[in-house]
Motif scaffolding. Structure first.
Motif, short mmCIF file in Angstrom:
data_model
loop_
_atom_site.label_atom_id
_atom_site.label_comp_id
_atom_site.label_asym_id
_atom_site.label_seq_id
_atom_site.Cartn_x
_atom_site.Cartn_y
_atom_site.Cartn_z
N ASP A 183 -12.55 -52.16 39.17
CA ASP A 183 -13.91 -51.63 39.30
C ASP A 183 -13.91 -50.18 38.82
N ALA A 184 -14.66 -49.93 37.72
CA ALA A 184 -14.70 -48.59 37.14
C ALA A 184 -15.84 -47.75 37.69
N SER A 185 -16.55 -48.22 38.73
CA SER A 185 -17.67 -47.45 39.28
C SER A 185 -17.15 -46.15 39.89
N GLY A 186 -17.99 -45.12 39.83
CA GLY A 186 -17.59 -43.82 40.35
C GLY A 186 -16.63 -43.07 39.46
N GLY A 187 -16.44 -43.53 38.22
CA GLY A 187 -15.56 -42.84 37.29
C GLY A 187 -14.09 -43.12 37.50
N ARG A 188 -13.75 -44.13 38.33
CA ARG A 188 -12.34 -44.44 38.55
C ARG A 188 -11.74 -45.15 37.34
N TYR A 221 -6.20 -48.64 40.89
CA TYR A 221 -7.55 -48.47 41.42
C TYR A 221 -8.39 -49.74 41.29
N ALA A 280 -10.08 -47.94 35.68
CA ALA A 280 -9.92 -49.34 36.07
C ALA A 280 -8.85 -50.02 35.21
#
Length: 218
Positions: free
Chosen positions: A198-203, A195, A205
């Motif tokens: 980028d850990a934005s949106g709860g992904r 993924y 990373a």
């Protein structure tokens, strides 16, 4: 001469105007008193009727309450119930029994730079082909610390999807094609095949590790 004879015959003295007026006043007074008594009696009767109606209404309301079911007393709070473990998946004949149990996945070591596929249990079924719809159980953890971020085992249902056509992340599309049905494989994915960073949106990373059981392919 005739008047005197009539009065004596009646045995009464002739009435004067004052007497007649007094008699009329007395009669009117008696009539007024009679009216007051009747009104008083009617008022008392009305009061009695009102009390009877009120008592009757209360009795009716109370009898209506008797027909209602009694409210159950709430039970005292008990200790929270732990959710039941999801049932073990149905496996094709000849599949290794190890695939009935959720695997324990450890963290990786070193700097992960490329896709690494490690066979943990080798299946005896046909190899998965690109474009097939496969059914899998999986556990996903962060490669660096082994912390779980997702698992179909916890959701209670295997994941089904097309493989090799872009429906899933690149590391799965590349790593699961060619794996025999009935296998358990470990996929170590660098961030660019997962993924990203980028850990934005709860992904999740960064580099990831998955342990995937291939249960079926068609």
């Amino acid at each position: 001469m005739s008047e005197r004879v009539e009065n004596r015959t009646a045995g009464q003295a002739p009435a004067t105007k004052a007497q007649r007026r007094l008699a009329a006043q007395l009669a009117e007074k008696k009539a007024a008193e009679a009216r007051r008594r009747r009104q008083s009696m009617l008022g008392a009767a009305a009061g009695v009727l009102a009390v009877v109606a009120l008592v009757g209404g209360l009795v009716w309301l109370n009898s209506g309450d008797d027909d209602k079911p009694a409210t159950a007393t709430s039970a005292s709070p008990s200790a929270p119930v732990e959710p039941a473990a999801p049932p073990a998946p149905e496996l094709p004949a000849g599949t290794d029994p190890a695939l009935k149990t959720k695997p324990t996945v450890q963290a990786g070591s070193g700097d992960l730079k490329k896709l690494t596929v490690t066979t943990l249990v080798k299946g005896t079924g046909p190899a998965v082909k690109a474009g097939q719809t496969i059914t899998t159980n999986y556990v996903g953890v962060f490669y660096k610390d082994g912390k779980q971020f997702d698992a179909s085992w916890d959701n209670g249902q295997p994941a089904t999807f097309q493989i090799g056509v872009g429906q899933v992340i690149k590391g799965w599309d590349q790593g699961l094609v060619g794996v025999p049905v009935g296998s358990r494989v470990q996929l170590d994915l660098p961030a660019d095949l997962a993924y990203g960073n980028d850990a934005s949106g709860g992904r999740p990373a960064g580099p990831l590790r998955f342990v995937v059981d291939v249960l079926a392919a068609q």
